[in-house]
Scaffold this motif. Structure first.
Motif, mmCIF file in Angstrom:
data_model
loop_
_atom_site.group_PDB
_atom_site.id
_atom_site.type_symbol
_atom_site.label_atom_id
_atom_site.label_comp_id
_atom_site.label_asym_id
_atom_site.label_seq_id
_atom_site.Cartn_x
_atom_site.Cartn_y
_atom_site.Cartn_z
ATOM 1 N N SER A 238 -17.604 -1.297 1.917
ATOM 2 C CA SER A 238 -18.605 -1.154 2.975
ATOM 3 C C SER A 238 -18.703 -2.400 3.847
ATOM 4 N N ASN A 239 -18.056 -3.481 3.432
ATOM 5 C CA ASN A 239 -18.116 -4.713 4.209
ATOM 6 C C ASN A 239 -16.901 -4.911 5.103
ATOM 7 N N TYR A 240 -16.030 -3.898 5.168
ATOM 8 C CA TYR A 240 -14.819 -4.020 5.976
ATOM 9 C C TYR A 240 -15.182 -4.270 7.436
ATOM 10 N N SER A 241 -14.589 -5.271 8.025
ATOM 11 C CA SER A 241 -14.802 -5.527 9.447
ATOM 12 C C SER A 241 -13.596 -6.246 10.007
ATOM 13 N N LEU A 242 -13.418 -6.118 11.305
ATOM 14 C CA LEU A 242 -12.277 -6.741 11.953
ATOM 15 C C LEU A 242 -12.644 -7.047 13.387
ATOM 16 N N THR A 243 -12.374 -8.263 13.816
ATOM 17 C CA THR A 243 -12.578 -8.631 15.207
ATOM 18 C C THR A 243 -11.214 -8.816 15.840
ATOM 19 N N SER A 244 -10.965 -8.051 16.900
ATOM 20 C CA SER A 244 -9.658 -8.111 17.542
ATOM 21 C C SER A 244 -9.838 -8.057 19.045
ATOM 22 N N ASN A 245 -9.471 -9.128 19.731
ATOM 23 C CA ASN A 245 -9.502 -9.151 21.188
ATOM 24 C C ASN A 245 -10.901 -8.854 21.741
ATOM 25 N N GLY A 246 -11.923 -9.375 21.076
ATOM 26 C CA GLY A 246 -13.274 -9.186 21.570
ATOM 27 C C GLY A 246 -13.912 -7.882 21.179
ATOM 28 N N SER A 247 -13.202 -7.026 20.481
ATOM 29 C CA SER A 247 -13.734 -5.731 20.074
ATOM 30 C C SER A 247 -14.036 -5.749 18.586
ATOM 31 N N PHE B 84 0.843 -1.183 0.000
ATOM 32 C CA PHE B 84 0.000 0.000 0.000
ATOM 33 C C PHE B 84 0.881 1.236 0.000
ATOM 34 N N THR B 85 0.263 2.370 -0.239
ATOM 35 C CA THR B 85 0.999 3.615 -0.349
ATOM 36 C C THR B 85 0.641 4.559 0.778
ATOM 37 N N GLU B 86 1.449 5.628 0.910
ATOM 38 C CA GLU B 86 1.254 6.581 1.992
ATOM 39 C C GLU B 86 -0.034 7.376 1.852
ATOM 40 N N ASP B 87 -0.697 7.305 0.712
ATOM 41 C CA ASP B 87 -1.922 8.077 0.528
ATOM 42 C C ASP B 87 -3.168 7.276 0.893
ATOM 43 N N GLN B 88 -2.995 6.155 1.607
ATOM 44 C CA GLN B 88 -4.124 5.347 2.026
ATOM 45 C C GLN B 88 -4.371 5.494 3.531
ATOM 46 N N ILE B 89 -5.628 5.391 3.922
ATOM 47 C CA ILE B 89 -6.005 5.455 5.332
ATOM 48 C C ILE B 89 -5.666 4.116 5.968
ATOM 49 N N THR B 90 -4.992 4.151 7.112
ATOM 50 C CA THR B 90 -4.569 2.911 7.750
ATOM 51 C C THR B 90 -4.968 2.866 9.216
ATOM 52 N N LEU B 91 -5.139 1.663 9.708
ATOM 53 C CA LEU B 91 -5.410 1.409 11.121
ATOM 54 C C LEU B 91 -4.245 0.607 11.684
ATOM 55 N N GLU B 92 -3.551 1.181 12.660
ATOM 56 C CA GLU B 92 -2.413 0.494 13.272
ATOM 57 C C GLU B 92 -2.859 -0.226 14.532
ATOM 58 N N LEU B 93 -2.567 -1.515 14.603
ATOM 59 C CA LEU B 93 -2.966 -2.350 15.719
ATOM 60 C C LEU B 93 -1.853 -2.427 16.765
ATOM 61 N N PRO B 94 -2.151 -2.937 17.957
ATOM 62 C CA PRO B 94 -1.155 -2.938 19.040
ATOM 63 C C PRO B 94 0.150 -3.647 18.720
ATOM 64 N N ASN B 95 0.104 -4.652 17.838
ATOM 65 C CA ASN B 95 1.319 -5.384 17.486
ATOM 66 C C ASN B 95 2.129 -4.706 16.384
ATOM 67 N N GLY B 96 1.700 -3.503 15.973
ATOM 68 C CA GLY B 96 2.437 -2.750 14.964
ATOM 69 C C GLY B 96 1.978 -3.004 13.540
ATOM 70 N N GLU B 97 1.099 -3.985 13.343
ATOM 71 C CA GLU B 97 0.605 -4.274 11.997
ATOM 72 C C GLU B 97 -0.391 -3.199 11.558
ATOM 73 N N LEU B 98 -0.432 -2.971 10.249
ATOM 74 C CA LEU B 98 -1.326 -1.966 9.690
ATOM 75 C C LEU B 98 -2.387 -2.623 8.826
ATOM 76 N N LYS B 99 -3.604 -2.105 8.933
ATOM 77 C CA LYS B 99 -4.705 -2.503 8.069
ATOM 78 C C LYS B 99 -5.054 -1.323 7.175
ATOM 79 N N VAL B 100 -5.130 -1.560 5.890
ATOM 80 C CA VAL B 100 -5.560 -0.513 4.973
ATOM 81 C C VAL B 100 -7.083 -0.449 5.003
ATOM 82 N N ILE B 101 -7.618 0.743 5.175
ATOM 83 C CA ILE B 101 -9.066 0.928 5.191
ATOM 84 C C ILE B 101 -9.470 1.558 3.872
ATOM 85 N N GLU B 102 -10.201 0.814 3.087
ATOM 86 C CA GLU B 102 -10.665 1.314 1.793
ATOM 87 C C GLU B 102 -12.056 1.892 1.961
ATOM 88 N N LYS B 103 -12.225 3.176 1.611
ATOM 89 C CA LYS B 103 -13.529 3.808 1.765
ATOM 90 C C LYS B 103 -14.615 3.113 0.947
#
Length: 373
Positions: free
Chosen positions: A127-136, A105-124
């Motif tokens: 609409s089906n984007y979802s993530l379950t992490s540690n019960g949240s 991915f590139t620097e012009d994308q929206i990202t979500l950084e998780l506690p372990n340092g991994e990044l998720k790219v969020i594509e606007k």
């Protein structure tokens, strides 16, 4: 080592001219720069991304380093060369959840950084984007808002960081129902869940508009550069870019308390009323309160740009963030000149044509760079 010296050395690394001792020095300082307890400098989003990538480069090199030193040096730079190209071009390689799964991915994308340092790219568009992490559970809904829900099954609180690059804005709904609208070039760190009996606390770099859900038992705290904002339930805008001389809070509705970060008692607090702006000077931590028109400061949420008595240099900074362009001012006489202007959703070239027509500002454009002549 100063911040400037560090990034000069990082540039040497990109060119492949760093010595072994210089690489070790870079590694030492990039680790300290990203450690909250030993933070050396205030980092912009792009600077933080470069440091994270550099650390991954070093880890990859270390994992693949041969036993023989002579071969190791050649292998070292062959591995580094690949990443240097990615670093210089703004294309980053990150590892996502799943065995062996990688994504570019590139620097012009929206990202979500998780506690372990991994990044998720969020594509606007997803609409089906979802993530379950540690019960949240959090997901991207049809209105392009990343939504968190309260969860009784969450075993521990995670801290996530949402990064919004230049040229884009994004919405976030926290687990308590509070809404955050992030402006371009901003990031916010927040817990996936708020704990019972604890303050609701987030950290902002850049600019955001907050609509805080009322909860008298759990004050909502926003930590910005040199400033802490305390609220119970209200609507306000915070502008706290690293390169700015002030951190500004504009209150739309309700009430907020402002205090320098190092102040722990109520004596150093200032209370804002609707229609007021509180500004803290970063060089001396002095807070000033003035009356203002909130609409000017929240127009960015509608894609509009409104400037009132702003210096040309500051206006350039805002335009760079809004359009994700590099603007170089070669006209020193314009630097401190004050401007007032309003623009709707228009292309950057049309905006500069307007500045040229009404203010006599000459410019040339080359790719993603605009030069003021």
């Amino acid at each position: 080592m100063t911040k400037s010296e560090f990034f000069d050395l990082l540039e040497k690394f990109e060119k492949g001219t760093c010595s072994t001792s210089e690489v070790k020095l870079l590694k030492h300082y990039c680790e300290k720069a990203q450690t909250k307890e030993e933070s050396l400098w205030q980092l912009s989003n792009k600077e933080a991304v470069k440091i994270r990538l550099f650390k991954r480069i070093l880890k990859t090199i270390e994992d693949q380093k041969p036993k023989q030193q002579s071969i190791g040096k050649r292998r070292y730079w062959s591995i580094a060369a690949v990443f240097i190209i990615l670093l210089g071009s703004g294309v980053l390689l990150k590892q996502f959840f799943g065995e062996g799964e990688h994504r570019v991915f590139t620097e012009d994308q929206i990202t979500l950084e998780l506690p372990n340092g991994e990044l998720k790219v969020i594509e606007k568009s997803d609409s089906n984007y979802s993530l379950t992490s540690n019960g949240s559970v959090h997901k991207l809904n049809n209105s392009q808002t990343l939504i968190y829900h309260e969860s009784e099954n969450s075993k521990a609180v995670e801290y996530h960081t949402l990064n919004v690059p230049y040229g884009k804005t994004f919405k976030l709904q926290l687990a308590d129902g509070s809404k955050v609208h992030l402006n371009a070039g901003s990031s916010i760190k927040y817990p996936s869940q708020f704990r019972e009996g604890k303050n609701r606390e987030v950290t902002l770099k850049g600019e955001a508009f907050f609509e805080v859900a009322h909860d008298s038992l759990h004050p909502f705290l926003v930590n910005a550069d040199h400033l802490q904002i305390s609220v119970l339930g209200t609507k306000f805008n915070v502008q706290s870019y690293i390169e700015d001389k002030t951190t500004d809070v504009v209150l739309v509705e309700g009430a907020v308390a402002l205090s320098p970060n190092e102040i722990s008692d109520t004596k150093g607090r200032f209370i804002l009323s609707p229609g007021e702006m509180g500004s803290i000077m970063k060089d001396n931590n002095r807070i000033a309160i003035t009356e203002t028109t909130p609409d000017i400061y929240i127009s960015w949420m509608e894609g509009r740009l409104v400037f009132r008595e702003i210096s040309f240099n500051n206006m350039i900074k805002k335009l760079e963030r809004h359009y994700d362009k590099t603007i170089i001012n070669n006209n020193e006489l314009l630097a401190k000149e004050k401007f007032s202007a309003s623009f709707g959703k228009i292309e950057v070239t049309k905006l500069f044509e307007s500045l040229k027509k009404y203010h006599g500002i000459n410019y040339t454009a080359s790719g993603d760079t605009i030069y003021i002549n």
